[in-house]
Write an enzyme that holds these catalytic residues in place. Structure first.
Site, PDB file in Angstrom:
ATOM      1  N   ASP A  87       0.943 -13.129   8.310  1.00 32.03           N
ATOM      2  CA  ASP A  87       2.383 -12.156   8.571  1.00 32.03           C
ATOM      3  C   ASP A  87       3.588 -12.769   8.801  1.00 32.03           C
ATOM      4  OD1 ASP A  87       3.002 -10.423  10.477  1.00 32.03           O
ATOM      5  OD2 ASP A  87       1.719 -10.622  11.907  1.00 32.03           O
ATOM      6  N   HIS A 142       9.760 -11.308   1.707  1.00 28.84           N
ATOM      7  CA  HIS A 142       8.198 -10.812   0.979  1.00 28.84           C
ATOM      8  C   HIS A 142       8.446 -11.640  -0.209  1.00 28.84           C
ATOM      9  CE1 HIS A 142       7.225  -7.917   4.390  1.00 28.84           C
ATOM     10  NE2 HIS A 142       8.402  -7.203   3.960  1.00 28.84           N
ATOM     11  N   LEU A 159     -11.669 -19.948  -8.047  1.00 23.67           N
ATOM     12  CA  LEU A 159     -11.287 -19.592  -7.226  1.00 23.67           C
ATOM     13  C   LEU A 159     -11.381 -18.030  -7.277  1.00 23.67           C
ATOM     14  CD1 LEU A 159     -10.583 -19.644  -3.948  1.00 23.67           C
ATOM     15  CD2 LEU A 159      -8.269 -18.954  -4.612  1.00 23.67           C
TER      16      LEU A 159
END
Length: 239
Positions: free
Chosen positions: A16, A33, A127
Site C-alpha cells: 500500500d 507503482h 523462494l
C-alpha cells in the site's frame, strides 16, 4: 538483525501507498507503482536470504478495476513488464512463482506470460513467491465453492466429506502453508479482502512506511514484532 530471531515461514504483504508516495513527491501516481515493483524485487531477495520460505504479495485486487482507466492501463503495462523481469529474476534466484486470483479477466497475452512463468519456475527450490493479481478473498471463496458444488453434483464428493482440508484444496493457495505474518504498509489497518480464509491465525503488522520506501530494515522490524507475539492458536502456550 538479531541472530536468534525466529523467521516466519510465510509472509504476506499488502503493498500500500505507491500512489500516495508519488503524490507526496509531486510525481504521477504511476511512477509510484513503478517504484513499488522495484521494491517487490528487492524484498523477494532479502526475504529469502533472511530465511523466509514463502512470500505472497497483493499486487492487483478485484476492486482495482474501479480505478481511473489510465491508471488501470498503466498497471497492466507494468504487469506485462514485470512478468518479463520476474522470469529473469526467478532464473537467477531459483524462485518458484505462482499467480493467485481469477486470471480470466486478464488479457490473453498476460495470461500466456503467467503460464510461461509458472511453468518455467515450478521446480525451482528457492523462494516460493505468490503474486495476487485480480484477486479477492470473497471471489476466491465463491470460486472454490463452485468447484466443490461441481464435485458433489458429479458424485465425486459427498457433502459430509467437506472439511477444512477439502475447502483449502480448492483455493488458489492449495498446497501453500497459511501466512504466519501479514504486513500492510502506509498505515492502513484492514485486510481489504485479502486471503480471508488463510489469515485465520496470522499475526498482523502495520507500518506507516509506504511500500516504495519499504526496505530490509523495515522487514526486520516486522519480523522482530512477530517474534514478540504470543503464538497460541487458541491453546495454552508452553512455558
Amino acid at each position: 538483525m538479531k541472530e536468534n530471531l525466529k523467521m516466519p515461514n510465510h509472509v504476506a504483504i499488502i503493498l500500500d501507498g505507491n500512489g500516495r508516495w508519488a503524490k507526496a513527491k509531486g510525481l504521477p501516481r504511476n511512477y509510484g507503482h513503478v517504484q513499488g515493483a522495484k521494491t517487490v524485487e528487492e524484498i523477494c531477495e532479502v526475504a529469502y536470504k533472511m530465511g523466509i520460505q514463502y512470500l505472497t504479495v497483493y499486487a492487483f485486487s478485484t476492486e482495482n478495476w474501479n480505478r481511473p482507466q489510465d491508471e488501470v492501463d498503466a498497471l497492466m503495462k507494468l504487469l506485462r513488464n514485470y512478468m518479463k523481469n520476474c522470469l529473469k529474476t526467478a532464473e537467477k534466484n531459483r524462485m518458484c512463482v505462482r499467480v493467485l486470483g481469477d486470471k480470466t479477466r486478464l488479457d490473453e497475452d498476460i495470461r500466456t506470460r503467467i503460464e510461461e512463468l509458472e511453468e518455467a519456475t515450478k521446480n525451482n527450490d528457492g523462494l516460493h513467491f505468490q503474486i495476487a493479481i485480480n484477486y479477492g478473498g470473497r471471489d476466491e471463496l465463491v470460486r472454490a465453492t463452485k468447484k466443490l458444488a461441481e464435485k458433489i453434483a458429479s458424485g465425486a464428493l459427498a457433502p459430509e466429506d467437506i472439511n477444512e482440508a477439502s475447502v483449502s484444496s480448492f483455493l488458489d493457495t492449495a498446497g501453500i502453508p497459511d501466512p504466519d505474518l501479514l504486513i500492510r504498509t502506509c498505515n492502513e489497518q484492514r485486510i481489504s479482502n485479502f486471503l480471508l480464509w488463510q489469515l485465520a491465525y496470522t499475526e498482523f503488522y502495520f507500518t506507516p512506511v509506504p511500500w516504495p520506501d519499504f526496505t530490509k530494515e523495515e522487514l526486520v522490524k516486522a519480523v522482530e514484532a512477530y517474534n514478540r507475539r504470543d503464538r497460541r492458536y487458541g491453546g495454552l502456550k508452553e512455558e
